[in-house]
Scaffold this motif. Sequence first.
Motif, mmCIF file in Angstrom:
data_model
loop_
_atom_site.group_PDB
_atom_site.id
_atom_site.type_symbol
_atom_site.label_atom_id
_atom_site.label_comp_id
_atom_site.label_asym_id
_atom_site.label_seq_id
_atom_site.Cartn_x
_atom_site.Cartn_y
_atom_site.Cartn_z
ATOM 1 N N ILE A 92 0.592 -1.425 0.059
ATOM 2 C CA ILE A 92 -0.260 -0.277 0.213
ATOM 3 C C ILE A 92 0.839 0.879 -0.045
ATOM 4 C CG2 ILE A 92 -1.242 1.336 1.334
ATOM 5 C CD1 ILE A 92 -2.937 -1.460 1.547
ATOM 6 N N ARG A 93 1.884 0.875 0.990
ATOM 7 C CA ARG A 93 2.518 1.819 -0.215
ATOM 8 C C ARG A 93 4.137 2.326 -0.218
ATOM 9 N NH1 ARG A 93 4.578 -0.380 6.046
ATOM 10 N NH2 ARG A 93 3.576 0.831 7.445
ATOM 11 N N SER A 94 3.711 1.437 -1.785
ATOM 12 C CA SER A 94 4.408 1.439 -2.719
ATOM 13 C C SER A 94 4.118 2.086 -3.985
ATOM 14 C CB SER A 94 4.858 0.088 -3.094
ATOM 15 O OG SER A 94 3.157 -0.832 -3.964
ATOM 16 N N GLU A 95 5.118 2.380 -4.816
ATOM 17 C CA GLU A 95 4.763 3.267 -5.656
ATOM 18 C C GLU A 95 3.150 3.041 -6.452
ATOM 19 O OE1 GLU A 95 4.386 4.506 -9.998
ATOM 20 O OE2 GLU A 95 4.925 2.913 -9.267
ATOM 21 N N PRO A 96 2.886 1.683 -6.561
ATOM 22 C CA PRO A 96 1.537 1.372 -7.979
ATOM 23 C C PRO A 96 0.481 1.335 -6.797
ATOM 24 C CG PRO A 96 3.385 -0.560 -7.698
ATOM 25 C CD PRO A 96 3.496 0.650 -6.470
ATOM 26 N N VAL A 97 1.034 2.127 -5.328
ATOM 27 C CA VAL A 97 -0.390 2.129 -5.154
ATOM 28 C C VAL A 97 -0.663 4.071 -4.784
ATOM 29 C CG1 VAL A 97 -2.129 1.078 -2.869
ATOM 30 C CG2 VAL A 97 -0.728 -0.134 -4.021
ATOM 31 N N PHE A 98 -0.211 4.166 -2.928
ATOM 32 C CA PHE A 98 0.242 5.516 -2.734
ATOM 33 C C PHE A 98 1.423 5.964 -2.918
ATOM 34 C CE2 PHE A 98 -3.147 4.039 0.272
ATOM 35 C CZ PHE A 98 -4.009 5.927 0.758
ATOM 36 N N ASN A 99 2.924 5.279 -3.038
ATOM 37 C CA ASN A 99 3.529 6.145 -3.562
ATOM 38 C C ASN A 99 3.367 7.291 -2.480
ATOM 39 O OD1 ASN A 99 6.635 6.550 -4.989
ATOM 40 N ND2 ASN A 99 5.345 7.722 -6.223
ATOM 41 N N ALA A 100 3.796 6.708 -1.289
ATOM 42 C CA ALA A 100 4.224 6.898 -0.046
ATOM 43 C C ALA A 100 5.668 7.995 0.196
ATOM 44 C CB ALA A 100 3.988 6.244 1.457
ATOM 45 N N ALA A 101 6.613 7.780 -0.751
ATOM 46 C CA ALA A 101 7.731 8.210 -0.351
ATOM 47 C C ALA A 101 7.947 9.679 -1.034
ATOM 48 C CB ALA A 101 9.135 7.415 -0.805
ATOM 49 N N LYS A 102 7.510 9.148 -2.330
ATOM 50 C CA LYS A 102 7.238 10.602 -3.344
ATOM 51 C C LYS A 102 5.676 11.408 -2.803
ATOM 52 C CE LYS A 102 7.461 12.044 -7.861
ATOM 53 N NZ LYS A 102 6.669 11.628 -9.511
ATOM 54 N N TYR A 103 5.092 10.834 -2.493
ATOM 55 C CA TYR A 103 3.648 11.774 -1.950
ATOM 56 C C TYR A 103 3.342 11.301 -0.571
ATOM 57 C CZ TYR A 103 3.553 12.267 -6.302
ATOM 58 O OH TYR A 103 3.382 12.582 -8.361
ATOM 59 N N PRO A 104 3.802 11.930 0.273
ATOM 60 C CA PRO A 104 3.372 11.868 1.953
ATOM 61 C C PRO A 104 2.219 11.904 2.407
ATOM 62 C CG PRO A 104 4.893 13.423 2.005
ATOM 63 C CD PRO A 104 4.722 12.812 0.444
ATOM 64 N N VAL A 105 1.744 12.899 1.776
ATOM 65 C CA VAL A 105 0.539 13.138 2.276
ATOM 66 C C VAL A 105 -0.691 12.885 1.664
ATOM 67 C CG1 VAL A 105 1.283 14.107 4.125
ATOM 68 C CG2 VAL A 105 0.459 15.582 1.940
ATOM 69 N N VAL A 106 -1.852 12.463 1.658
ATOM 70 C CA VAL A 106 -3.313 12.578 1.185
ATOM 71 C C VAL A 106 -4.384 14.016 2.078
ATOM 72 C CG1 VAL A 106 -5.431 11.437 0.401
ATOM 73 C CG2 VAL A 106 -3.554 10.673 0.235
ATOM 74 N N THR A 107 -5.092 15.069 0.739
ATOM 75 C CA THR A 107 -5.569 16.212 1.262
ATOM 76 C C THR A 107 -6.474 15.688 1.173
ATOM 77 O OG1 THR A 107 -4.639 17.582 -0.422
ATOM 78 C CG2 THR A 107 -3.743 17.077 1.814
ATOM 79 N N PHE A 108 -8.196 16.408 2.285
ATOM 80 C CA PHE A 108 -9.363 16.823 1.655
ATOM 81 C C PHE A 108 -9.482 18.006 1.975
ATOM 82 C CE2 PHE A 108 -13.722 16.599 2.622
ATOM 83 C CZ PHE A 108 -13.707 16.619 1.549
#
Length: 187
Positions: A92-108
């Motif tokens: 889930i943290r990986s590039e194919p899903v959230f790519n958390a390393a490059k995009y550390p936050v999700v905003t609403f």
Amino acid sequence: MKRVMLIAVLLIWPMVASADAFSDAAGRYRVLPSSRIHFSVAQMGGAAVAGEFKRFKGSFQLDGRDVSRSKVDFTLEPASVSAVDPRVEEFIRSEPVFNAAKYPVVTFRSTSVKRTGDNTASIDGRLTAKGVTRPTRFSVAFGGRSGGTLKFHVTGKMSRALFGMDVGAPVYSNVVVLDMMLVGARQ
């Protein structure tokens, strides 16, 4: 998963039975860490992939006179995902899903709040995940209040494909189901 942030938006909507009680709840609130953000993705021929996000923050401004003027801002850290299997968490943290390393936050960020019943509302807003922003809607039910806190049950669905996270389809559903219990404390 990103809709989880949208759930915070739903916190701004205290559905109170009387106008006086609603006015009393007006004010600015912050989302408490005791809140819960759960997600699930159905899997063909197996149990759903499910988990929670542990790190998030948010606030909402509740307008006691005109609920449609209420606002919600919410941020979620996809790296904080917790699931039964550590391999699922890493995926889930990986590039194919959230790519958390490059995009550390999700905003609403809310764009509108609409009361749908005595204790319910819908919150529309802009969800940004993995560098993509899409309109998103959440349903909110007022869960009660105690002292300076309000509780909301927030639900919604989001399409993984709209955010470039459709890896594994059709084995894994494109639909992420969000189920949140958000608690806000008056600031």
